[in-house]
Design an enzyme around this catalytic site. Sequence first.
Site, mmCIF file in Angstrom:
data_model
loop_
_atom_site.group_PDB
_atom_site.id
_atom_site.type_symbol
_atom_site.label_atom_id
_atom_site.label_comp_id
_atom_site.label_asym_id
_atom_site.label_seq_id
_atom_site.Cartn_x
_atom_site.Cartn_y
_atom_site.Cartn_z
ATOM 1 N N GLY A 5 0.837 -1.197 0.000
ATOM 2 C CA GLY A 5 0.000 0.000 0.000
ATOM 3 C C GLY A 5 0.868 1.243 0.000
ATOM 4 O O GLY A 5 1.947 1.266 0.585
ATOM 5 N N GLY A 10 -0.592 4.551 0.386
ATOM 6 C CA GLY A 10 -1.348 5.718 0.834
ATOM 7 C C GLY A 10 -0.568 6.470 1.892
ATOM 8 O O GLY A 10 0.655 6.348 1.979
ATOM 9 N N ALA A 62 -0.281 6.077 5.119
ATOM 10 C CA ALA A 62 0.483 5.229 6.037
ATOM 11 C C ALA A 62 1.598 4.486 5.300
ATOM 12 O O ALA A 62 2.750 4.488 5.744
ATOM 13 C CB ALA A 62 -0.452 4.243 6.733
ATOM 14 N N HIS A 74 -20.670 8.242 6.845
ATOM 15 C CA HIS A 74 -20.456 9.684 6.791
ATOM 16 C C HIS A 74 -21.764 10.380 6.465
ATOM 17 O O HIS A 74 -22.465 9.989 5.542
ATOM 18 C CB HIS A 74 -19.410 9.990 5.710
ATOM 19 C CG HIS A 74 -18.846 11.357 5.820
ATOM 20 N ND1 HIS A 74 -19.578 12.470 5.510
ATOM 21 C CD2 HIS A 74 -17.632 11.801 6.213
ATOM 22 C CE1 HIS A 74 -18.825 13.545 5.712
ATOM 23 N NE2 HIS A 74 -17.635 13.158 6.144
ATOM 24 N N SER A 108 -17.357 17.228 1.897
ATOM 25 C CA SER A 108 -16.596 17.339 3.138
ATOM 26 C C SER A 108 -17.464 17.727 4.334
ATOM 27 O O SER A 108 -18.368 18.540 4.238
ATOM 28 C CB SER A 108 -15.496 18.372 2.978
ATOM 29 O OG SER A 108 -14.963 18.664 4.244
ATOM 30 N N ARG A 161 -20.027 12.237 13.424
ATOM 31 C CA ARG A 161 -20.572 11.641 12.209
ATOM 32 C C ARG A 161 -21.651 10.603 12.460
ATOM 33 O O ARG A 161 -22.683 10.584 11.792
ATOM 34 C CB ARG A 161 -19.435 11.004 11.424
ATOM 35 C CG ARG A 161 -18.511 12.053 10.885
ATOM 36 C CD ARG A 161 -17.306 11.464 10.238
ATOM 37 N NE ARG A 161 -16.545 12.554 9.618
ATOM 38 C CZ ARG A 161 -15.412 12.385 8.965
ATOM 39 N NH1 ARG A 161 -14.899 11.185 8.862
ATOM 40 N NH2 ARG A 161 -14.809 13.405 8.426
ATOM 41 N N GLU A 166 -5.596 2.847 7.973
ATOM 42 C CA GLU A 166 -6.957 2.321 8.073
ATOM 43 C C GLU A 166 -6.963 0.790 8.133
ATOM 44 O O GLU A 166 -7.935 0.181 8.568
ATOM 45 C CB GLU A 166 -7.789 2.815 6.876
ATOM 46 C CG GLU A 166 -9.291 2.653 7.063
ATOM 47 C CD GLU A 166 -10.119 3.137 5.874
ATOM 48 O OE1 GLU A 166 -9.558 3.842 5.006
ATOM 49 O OE2 GLU A 166 -11.307 2.817 5.813
ATOM 50 N N LEU A 216 -6.279 11.119 8.522
ATOM 51 C CA LEU A 216 -5.006 11.564 7.953
ATOM 52 C C LEU A 216 -3.953 11.592 9.050
ATOM 53 O O LEU A 216 -2.817 11.179 8.866
ATOM 54 C CB LEU A 216 -5.165 12.947 7.327
ATOM 55 C CG LEU A 216 -6.222 13.056 6.229
ATOM 56 C CD1 LEU A 216 -6.237 14.467 5.645
ATOM 57 C CD2 LEU A 216 -5.964 12.053 5.130
#
Lengths: 227, 647, 250
Positions: B42, B44, B46, B268, B286, B339, B434, B450
């Site tokens: 991965g 991303g 991380a 969300h 957002s 959320r 994640e 993030l």
Amino acid sequence: MSKNTIIFSSSLGKKFVMSLTGLFLCSFLIVHLGGNIALFTSKDTFNEYTKFMTSNPLIRFMEIILVLGFLTHIVDAILLYIRNKNASNTKYIFDKKKSSISSRSMALTGSFILFFLIVHLRSFWYEYKFGEVIYSEDSNGNQIKDMYHIVTSSFESPMYSLFYVSAVILLGIHLNHGFQSAFLSLGLRHKKYTPFISLIGKLFSFSITLGFISFPIYFCLKNFNLW
Amino acid sequence: MVDVIKSNIPEGELSKKWTNYKSSANLVNPSNRRNLDIIVVGSGLAGASAAASLGEMGYNVKCFCFQDSPRRAHSIAAQGGINAAKNYQNDGDSVGRLFYDTIKGGDYRSREANVYRLAEVSVNIIDQCVAQGVPFAREYGGLLDNRSFGGVQVQRTFYAKGQTGQQLLLGAYQALSRQISKGSVKMYNRHEMMDIVILDGKARGIVARNLLTGEISRHSSHAVILASGGYGNVFYLSTNAMGSNCSATWKAHKRGALFGNPCFVQIHPTCIPVSGEYQSKLTLMSESLRNDGRIWVPKKLEDAKRISLGEISPSDIIEENRDYYLERRYPSFGNLTPRDVASRAAKERCDAGFGVNLSGQAVFLDFKDSIKRYGKEVIESRYGNLFQMYEKITADNPYKIPMKIYPAIHYTMGGLWVDYDLQTNISGLFAAGEANFSDHGANRLGASALMQGLADGYFVLPYTVSNYLANDIQTGKISVESKEFSETEIKVKDRINYFLKNNGSKSVDYFHRKLGKIIWENCGMSRNKEDLNSAIEQLKTIKDDFWRNVKVTGRNNHLNQELEKAGRVADFIELGSLMCHDALNRNESCGGHFREEYQTEDGEALRNDETFSYVSAWKYNDENLSPKLFKENLIFKNIELKQRSYK
Amino acid sequence: MNLKLKVWRQESSKHKGKIVEYKVHDISPDMSFLEMMDQLNQSLIEKGQDPVAFDHDCREGICGSCSMYINGQPHGPENMITTCQLHMRSFNDGETVYIEPWRASTFPIIKDLVVDRSAFDKIIQAGGYISVNTSGNSQDANAIPIPKENADSAFDAATCIGCGACVATCKNSSAMLFTAAKISHLSNLPQGQVESSSRVISMVNKMDELGFGNCTNTGDCAVQCPKGISLDNIAKMNREYLKASLKSEK
């Protein structure tokens, strides 16, 4: 390759060269157009101007620079053209560009201008230097080559005039993109000043086109006794 | 009897744990690092930050991503911002406050020590990113700007317009690119991890497939880091990228790694509603929009009906007839409730028939009052790109007509169970971002994903992986010729051949859509025992049908996107079942997990700390057996457990 | 609505490609362009044919994966969006839609509409970064104030998604806009100043080495850029390059 020339061999270096030589050639066009205005005055003035331009040492020196300017501009253009063709070797089946035609046809207009330049040099510069030229008397009574005659007799041919006019229009199109593009290539772009440069570019290409076209039209009208 | 697992939390006072850990952890000397191989799956936030940092330290890093470039990882789509306890706005923020907010926001289902460490390194992240050239939003004085986000009362969110994730990912991508050019990281684009190889109980490598040529290759390493993201696409319709998948973590799970809290997923509240059957994904708007937008539905059922039929426009509804239900129910947080709370409130209104589109699944997010207060220019400068995006998708102009929004699956708090070192129960197998069960408990606060991804990659793994590798300096290069590697490779190839030879009649998408519908309806915003049991049964049927009837066109030895999808959907089906098992086990409502049987009289989540204050970590059992539950008991020493209230 | 699609099909970089015509029916105007492609692919799979390969991932206009040349323009007829954000309401019933891959010798076709854009990664690897190690001890983020307008221009340049539309639309397949965006992003920030000279030189050299064409300032790239990256960035790169090469003692 010498490290000093890297700047000229890179893609951006070539852009600088194109823009600098291009702008230099623009300045030549102004001088050339300015001198040609003598055609409107009298035969003698024009011939004396021609004599001055072909004999003054400083002008002769600049002539060499000018030739170098042309050659560099042309050679660089060819190198760029080859590189660009290699980079984009396949075409879309269906393509819709949004940019101006003048910007996309620089190589085409440039090639035609080069062709015109050769013909142009052949009919005026070569004739003046090596052709069988008629002599005329200047104001001091000296015999000088009659460039004025070469010009007028060339423009007597409608075909030649037409060729001349179309070449100048293409030159205008070339300049229309070339002038402002040169500033962008040099990194001279600014929110406040760039619109001004674009305007100058448009005015410049328009006046150069109009200026040079005026000569064949003038002589054409004169031939038909309309002037 | 349920086994209890340990999380290796260092001794000492909460605020000193990480400092103590760092000063006492084992180190690997620079000359030994170059002999140690690390695989990162991965790229991303991380993955890229871990690969870049470990490469920089001198380890031999191999990084894998299925996209054509590490820059395309889905972290790029995060819009709102990143939290950090900088207290630049002098509004009373501190590491302790961020720690508290995160634990509370997560409904007291996360591990204190991890969350505290996260809050602690959050400040370093901002420093690091600014040093890398991440162009955060600034004020006219040239200093960094902050905005507020749901679930907290301070302004601690750093942002770069609506593209914070993009800017942070590009920062990490650039750091990674620097290491690639130095040769310390070798990047494998368009490669998918197919399985993990375990040697003597330790993760020692992976088997990967080149997505362009179909070539299966073996890669050995001393440690494997999975940073492969979440599993939101189990719902088919989600805000995740089309390629986001759970296969890497699921393969690890099937090899023995525990899966933590799989039923904790985040819905969300502000996504663009579904417009038709053909829909392939959902677009998030957002959360920052809730700063200036007010959420409402009509008070009268007949108004809702007429709006959804297009007979009247929302602006025809006068103030008294509008129900700003979040402001009504949660006066102190209003539109900025967390959320899960905001999502459930929207569902409650829509279930009661107040939805404002044809499917009855949409509520309004209205900017009328903010535009009146600040002027259109200010709103445009804050949300211009989001408004534009909304208009492109829906053809409605949000400056004039209120936006329509509806909750959608967005993030998965669950993931591979990891200890304090971010190491799974398999030695040498780490999970970050994640992909791990993470620091967010039962619900993640906005702008914290993030933060966690970068904290794991930049600041945690470099210490904990080194601590692990310090025992491996004598091991030497690991051969890929061992029996374990061969067996894994054969297994991978068998599965590919099975798909290609299975002359079924239904496309992979057919199964994926079906799976998504079952999970959304039974294990989505609200769950109950009966539905979950029925879902588990339905999933058995789907799984059976899938393996019998799936149709995969094309060949193995070229780009075959159907084949890629088939493998991923096969794993999603199994994971979906685990989610239902977990949801069924957790007889309480907390965070994103809402069990209808466990609610207060006014419909709020009813947590049960007495019985469920634990992380459920599931062990894969045989194909046809139910998963086995392990528990990590959560001990709260520094925080008092309270019923979460945003009223 | 119904559409006639003319799609470029190509088995691999070694095979010859051609336009293949497909008809799609009952397309909703609210569908995204890629959802229309999904529908086409589902019908191909049902018939046992190989679906059309295309790159896509986030489907919200930010990952930069999608790359289709639609009716003669990258990302289709609308401005400032990517293919995945294009909706079918931009087309008329009965229309013929040409769908081609990006075309540039630096972006070889992998299959159908999928091209290899790894050259972009190589340009970034040549210097599109600030050399700072990970450390918990970087100076405080607010230690150097950055004028808002510089931070904003850095951000505007940094919004590039690396989709390659600029190269695809450029008649010379030039990567100037992409390269300039990164150079401009970093050189607008004080942190990026230290390496600004070496960065611009090595990134431009890498771009040349990879075989991208030159810029003739036609400006198609900026018009077609889904993120509105401006030509100002190219001018800035030119300035930076001129400055760097004149200053360089090498």
